[in-house]
Every structure is written in structure tokens, then in C-alpha cells.
Design a protein around this motif. Structure first.
Motif, PDB file in Angstrom:
ATOM      1  N   ARG A  73     -44.658 -50.221 -80.760  1.00  0.00           N
ATOM      2  CA  ARG A  73     -45.300 -50.665 -81.995  1.00  0.00           C
ATOM      3  C   ARG A  73     -46.679 -50.026 -82.141  1.00  0.00           C
ATOM      4  NH1 ARG A  73     -45.111 -55.307 -78.587  1.00  0.00           N
ATOM      5  NH2 ARG A  73     -47.117 -56.341 -78.222  1.00  0.00           N
ATOM      6  N   ASP A  74     -47.184 -50.073 -83.362  1.00  0.00           N
ATOM      7  CA  ASP A  74     -48.457 -49.463 -83.738  1.00  0.00           C
ATOM      8  C   ASP A  74     -49.570 -50.494 -83.583  1.00  0.00           C
ATOM      9  OD1 ASP A  74     -50.576 -48.146 -85.172  1.00  0.00           O
ATOM     10  OD2 ASP A  74     -49.069 -47.018 -86.290  1.00  0.00           O
ATOM     11  N   LEU A  75     -50.708 -50.066 -83.040  1.00  0.00           N
ATOM     12  CA  LEU A  75     -51.860 -50.964 -82.956  1.00  0.00           C
ATOM     13  C   LEU A  75     -52.605 -51.047 -84.279  1.00  0.00           C
ATOM     14  CD1 LEU A  75     -53.503 -50.414 -79.445  1.00  0.00           C
ATOM     15  CD2 LEU A  75     -51.843 -52.130 -80.178  1.00  0.00           C
ATOM     16  N   GLY A  76     -52.130 -50.344 -85.281  1.00  0.00           N
ATOM     17  CA  GLY A  76     -52.749 -50.422 -86.598  1.00  0.00           C
ATOM     18  C   GLY A  76     -52.326 -51.669 -87.355  1.00  0.00           C
ATOM     19  N   GLY A  77     -53.148 -52.019 -88.361  1.00  0.00           N
ATOM     20  CA  GLY A  77     -52.828 -53.136 -89.231  1.00  0.00           C
ATOM     21  C   GLY A  77     -53.326 -54.480 -88.782  1.00  0.00           C
ATOM     22  N   LEU A  78     -54.039 -54.545 -87.657  1.00  0.00           N
ATOM     23  CA  LEU A  78     -54.561 -55.822 -87.173  1.00  0.00           C
ATOM     24  C   LEU A  78     -55.931 -56.106 -87.791  1.00  0.00           C
ATOM     25  CD1 LEU A  78     -53.570 -55.616 -83.413  1.00  0.00           C
ATOM     26  CD2 LEU A  78     -52.596 -57.121 -85.142  1.00  0.00           C
ATOM     27  N   PRO A  79     -56.196 -57.365 -88.159  1.00  0.00           N
ATOM     28  CA  PRO A  79     -57.480 -57.696 -88.768  1.00  0.00           C
ATOM     29  C   PRO A  79     -58.624 -57.624 -87.773  1.00  0.00           C
ATOM     30  CG  PRO A  79     -56.201 -59.677 -88.373  1.00  0.00           C
ATOM     31  CD  PRO A  79     -55.303 -58.526 -88.050  1.00  0.00           C
TER      32      PRO A  79
END
Length: 277
Positions: A19-25
Motif C-alpha cells: 500500500r501507499d503511504l500517501g493520502g494520510l492526514p
């Protein structure tokens, strides 16, 4: 708390926990950037289509491997090892016998190098501080990474920070424990709040049955998979929560731990920019 979105999963034939570590607030109202740092389980069983997607579509240019030397030698060269655009870096987080600091260089020098014993036999006993003996086993393990392999935890983060471009993937065998700790520190540097780091760590529980089945199919990991039930392999939110609480108490947080171990403000800013811009 905003739960990690399921669209962060990257579905491939040969991985279960990618999974991507992007998109987390982040605490300042932003989001981590997608396509910069990925986290994964073992990459040995990637299909040709997986490799094309990772390198072509997702722009993968660096693999940061947290497995032991023995694991890498026993599993053999994965499909990405033959891709010239992809650089491989190795930072074992477990104390092990031997003096090889770069298993990939060793392989280049001796392509027939083999390891007869099981990989767990190559490990040295983990040292546990007296004040940590009462912690749950998983927490003790994670503290062991930070205490006995601090230079490699920092080395892995430096590799992610200094990547020449494109995406990097950090992985171990299951992509949950060793990978989970390194990713937790990276997300903390990016400004992701405590509870979101915990939620990202626990997300692996959603696919734990498939992950255990995949590892059980490998002679390297089969014994460990069958001697313990699935529940014992499942990551629990309270494990990462406890690790972060201890880092808060002892170092004023993950960033404080990094400061104390030579990963200072300039490198933190560079890693933050990589995960945020």
C-alpha cells in the motif's frame, strides 16, 4: 480519526500487503503525497505484469529491504533484482551473525552463495532492557529494532530521504513489523498524528489470512506460520500505540528518538518534503 482509505492498497498478483503511504492526514490539515513511499510484504513472487506496473506505471526506483541476510539468501533473487532502473538497499533490523553489511554486494561476488541453516538460526539473542521485560512481546521486538539496530533504522530512513526520484518501497517478509516501525517513524516526521500512524499499522489485519497463507507457502517462513495461529501474527493497534507512547515518554516522541540517533532537523525536513510535497 480518519481511517486509512482502502484505495491506498495496491493490488498485485505477487503481493498481499502493498500500500501507499500517501493520502494520510497530517496535523496541519494536509495530506501525505501519493507515489513517493510504498510499504509491502515480500517481493519475491511478483509476476512480470507486477514488475511492469511497479516500474512503469508507479515509477518504482528503489527497494529498501529490511529482511535479514539469511532471509534474502534463502529466498533468492526476486524479479526486481533484474531491473536496472531499480536500486536495492539492505538494512536488517534483527541482530544476526556474520559481518555482511551489503548482502546484494555479497551475491554479486558469489552468485552461488547458499545458506544451509534456517534463517532463524542466523539470529543472535535479542537483548531486552530490564524496564522493558514487562512489555508485550511485539512491543519488546519493536524496541529491540530501535535499541539494537538503531543505525539500520536510521539508514533505512536516510535511503528513503535520499532516493534519486520516483517511488521507493520499504518491505520485510510480511510488511507489518519491521516495515511497520520504519513507516511509523517516517509518518511521524511527515506530521501524521499518533492515531493515524496506529491506524495505518493496524490496516494489515484486514488481509492477515491471505498474508499468512502466502508466507506459509515459502519454505523460509512456513515453520513460523504453522507453529503459531493467525491471531498471533495479526497486528494490533495497541502494539503500535504502546510503542509511540514509550517514545513520547522517553524521547519526546518519534522525532525526538530520531534526533537522539543522528537523524536531525535537516534530514527530517528532507524526508518531510518527500512525503508532503
Amino acid at each position: 480519526m480518519t481511517s486509512p482509505h482502502t484505495d491506498r492498497w495496491i493490488r498485485l498478483d505477487g503481493t498481499t500487503n502493498l500500500r501507499d503511504l500517501g493520502g494520510l492526514p497530517t496535523a496541519d490539515g494536509g495530506r501525505t503525497a501519493t507515489g513517493r513511499i510504498l510499504r509491502s510484504d515480500n517481493l519475491q513472487t511478483l509476476s512480470d505484469a507486477d514488475v511492469r506496473r511497479l516500474v512503469g506505471e508507479l515509477g518504482l526506483r528503489q527497494v529498501v529491504d529490511l529482511r535479514t541476510t539469511a532471509e534474502i539468501l534463502l529466498e533468492g533473487r526476486g524479479p526486481l533484482r533484474g531491473v536496472p532502473e531499480v536500486t536495492h538497499r539492505h538494512f536488517t533490523l534483527l541482530p544476526e551473525r556474520g559481518h555482511h553489511t551489503d548482502v546484494f554486494a555479497v551475491e554479486e561476488e558469489d552468485p552461488q552463495l547458499e545458506l544451509g541453516a534456517g534463517w532463524t538460526e542466523s539470529l543472535l539473542p535479542r537483548q531486552v532492557a530490564a524496564h522493558d521485560e514487562g512489555e508485550p512481546p511485539a512491543v519488546r521486538s519493536y524496541l529491540g529494532y530501535l535499541g539494537q539496530r538503531s543505525e539500520n533504522v536510521v539508514g533505512a530512513l536516510r535511503a528513503l530521504t535520499r532516493a534519486p526520484g520516483g517511488a521507493s518501497v520499504v518491505h520485510c517478509a510480511a510488511g507489518k513489523d519491521r516495515t511497520g516501525v520504519v513507516c511509523a517513524l517516517a509518518l511521524a516526521v511527515a506530521g501524521v498524528p499518533h492515531e493515524e500512524i496506529v491506524a495505518d499499522y493496524a490496516l494489515t489485519a484486514e488481509i492477515i489470512d491471505a498474508l499468512v497463507a502466502k508466507l506459509a507457502a515459502s519454505p523460509t517462513y512456513a515453520d513460523d506460520m504453522v507453529t503459531r495461529d493467525v491471531a498471533s501474527h495479526t497486528p494490533r493497534a495497541e502494539t503500535m500505540d504502546r510503542l509511540l507512547v514509550l517514545l513520547d515518554e522517553r524521547f519526546d516522541g518519534p522525532v525526538g528518538w530520531l534526533d537522539a540517533h543522528g537523524f536531525g532537523a535537516d534530514e527530517q525536513a528532507a524526508l518531510r518534503a518527500r512525503l508532503r510535497s
